[in-house]
Design an enzyme around this catalytic site. Structure first.
Site, PDB file in Angstrom:
ATOM      1  N   ASN A 172       1.872  -8.419   9.187  1.00 15.97           N
ATOM      2  CA  ASN A 172       2.599  -7.381   8.461  1.00 15.97           C
ATOM      3  C   ASN A 172       3.482  -6.683   9.504  1.00 15.97           C
ATOM      4  OD1 ASN A 172       3.413  -5.118   7.081  1.00 15.97           O
ATOM      5  ND2 ASN A 172       1.375  -4.559   6.354  1.00 15.97           N
TER       6      ASN A 172
ATOM      7  N   HIS B 184       5.818  -1.881  -2.626  1.00 14.28           N
ATOM      8  CA  HIS B 184       4.360  -1.720  -2.503  1.00 14.28           C
ATOM      9  C   HIS B 184       3.603  -2.589  -3.507  1.00 14.28           C
ATOM     10  CE1 HIS B 184       5.443   2.432  -0.749  1.00 14.28           C
ATOM     11  NE2 HIS B 184       5.034   1.664   0.246  1.00 14.28           N
TER      12      HIS B 184
ATOM     13  N   ARG C 160       3.874 -10.440   5.094  1.00  8.46           N
ATOM     14  CA  ARG C 160       4.416  -9.470   4.154  1.00  8.46           C
ATOM     15  C   ARG C 160       5.923  -9.462   4.330  1.00  8.46           C
ATOM     16  NH1 ARG C 160       3.754  -2.990   4.441  1.00  8.46           N
ATOM     17  NH2 ARG C 160       4.845  -2.531   2.507  1.00  8.46           N
TER      18      ARG C 160
ATOM     19  N   GLU D 195      -3.540  -4.595   1.620  1.00  8.30           N
ATOM     20  CA  GLU D 195      -2.400  -5.494   1.399  1.00  8.30           C
ATOM     21  C   GLU D 195      -2.598  -6.819   2.129  1.00  8.30           C
ATOM     22  OE1 GLU D 195      -0.290  -2.036   2.682  1.00  8.30           O
ATOM     23  OE2 GLU D 195       1.293  -2.383   1.231  1.00  8.30           O
TER      24      GLU D 195
END
Ligand code: ADP
Length: 393
Positions: free
Chosen positions: A9, A179, A91, A377
């Site tokens: 990420n 998000h 991500r 996440e």
């Protein structure tokens, strides 16, 4: 050596990573770490089940940029970790109009994702850099891009349009929402944590250094406070959130600021930092006796409460409000102020449950359930990655 999935990420000033070991059909978190303070005070930290594996401060010249940070993480992982990495999940903030689910990356996909850089200048470039670097080093290692926008791609046109001429919508000037990986994780987690609410009308408040809220029904995103870019919606740590667009024209036309200067102000100098003049960090603001800190906090909470009321219209009512992310999960004082702003609608908190960051924090008489659900996440990315590289048989 066990098989594992690496999740990256990559942000503008930090790169977070997690390594999940594949245990049958399950994913077990093995190592979590980050290299933050890139270019300022670079520091690599990583833990394995609470045990510190590394806590190393680099010289600024050793890790001046995100590229150097990736190399430092890659070298450390290669030296330290005994695992057979079978895929890397990333991500990626923007999937544009093309991607409504995660995708295996090849050169054509990378080119497409690079074309979205202008849509998310702060994030997209940094997200793609590690993908390119790993493709150079290990061209055969599968890499999966997971998008913050994907969960919202099914929005009805009401939630997807700006009140602007149609041609802009057709060109992709739309309310994408962000998000999404967090919302997808939280909405999935409710199936186990509170199954009676999982398919109901939810407003999830992802309150971290970036922050937004999302209306979800039947596990699907209906509307989000974030729009075309991650600047929209409620004020954030350093981002402004929604503004009268006339302010932007004023800054450019009357104050002679360049678009880059305006961009810097809206992304870096606004939000809680701009309102308080003290800090972008809610912990510091809550601890400060300065009236400016209290003002910034009250402003933030008011906007969160207003957004909940507004998303209730999109859903035609609300069955549960769910708080998540750094602030949402850990700041009882913020939740208390947000819900106080909704007392007129019959909402109330149980103060002890709220102080404990418990799952259910609503007062016994509250008209709507109120929950705290930690987000993850990276776990969501690992699941998507596994699904693409090892589809269930
Ligand atoms: P991101 O992943 O976007 O960097 P996080 O979800 O980790 O952000 O949230 C970071 C923010 O959470 C911090 O800026 C801080 O304001 C807030 N935060 C973290 N812990 C606490 C706490 N115990 N009390 C209040 N706020 C907190």
């Amino acid at each position: 050596m066990s098989d594992a999935i690496l999740v990256i990420n990559a942000g503008s000033s930090s790169i977070k990573f997690k390594l999940f070991r594949l245990v049958g059909e399950d994913l077990d978190l093995a190592i979590g770490g980050k290299l933050d303070g890139i270019g300022v005070r670079p520091r690599l930290t990583a833990r394995e089940q609470g045990k510190v594996l590394i806590d190393h401060a680099f010289g600024t010249e050793e890790v001046p940029d995100t590229h150097a940070a990736q190399v430092a993480i890659g070298n450390w992982l290669a030296q330290t970790v005994e695992a057979n990495i079978v895929a890397v999940g990333h991500r990626v903030v923007h999937g544009g109009l093309d991607y409504s689910k995660p995708v295996l990356v090849d050169d054509a996909v990378l080119d497409k994702l690079a074309s979205f850089i202008p849509l998310a200048p702060l994030h997209q470039l940094g997200n793609l850099d590690p993908i390119r670097e790993i493709r150079k080093r290990s061209p055969d290692l599968p890499q999966v891009a997971c998008f913050d926008t994907a969960f919202h791609r099914g929005h009805p046109e009401f939630a997807d349009r700006f009140p602007l001429p149609r041609f802009l919508y057709d060109e992709g000037v739309r309310r994408y929402g962000f998000h999404g990986l967090s919302y997808e994780y939280v909405s999935g987690a409710l199936k186990t944590l509170a199954p009676e609410l999982a398919d109901k009308r939810l407003v999830v408040a992802h309150l971290g250094s970036g922050a937004s809220l999302c209306a979800i029904e039947g596990g699907r995103s209906i509307e989000s406070t974030m729009g075309f870019t991650a600047l929209d919606g409620i004020p954030m740590g350093t981002r402004s959130g929604s503004l009268d667009p006339g302010v932007v024209l004023h800054l450019i036309e009357e104050k002679g600021m360049s678009p880059a200067e305006v961009g810097h102000m809206l992304y870096r100098d606004s939000g809680l930092a701009g309102l308080s003049g003290i800090s972008n960090d809610v912990r510091e603001l809550l601890a400060s006796p300065a009236p400016e800190a209290a003002f910034a906090i009250d402003f933030f909470c008011r906007r969160v409460a207003q957004s909940i009321a507004s998303l209730a219209v999109s859903l035609g009512g609300v069955d549960a409000i769910v708080f998540t992310a750094g602030i949402g999960e850990n700041a009882p004082a913020i939740r208390q102020k947000v819900i106080a702003g909704l007392a007129w609608a019959g909402l109330g908190l149980d103060p002890n449950a709220n102080d404990d960051n418990a799952l259910h924090i609503e007062a016994p008489g509250s008209r709507i359930a109120i929950l705290v659900v930690p987000t993850d996440e990276e776990k969501m990315i690992a699941r998507h990655t596994m699904r693409l590289v090892r589809p269930p048989t």
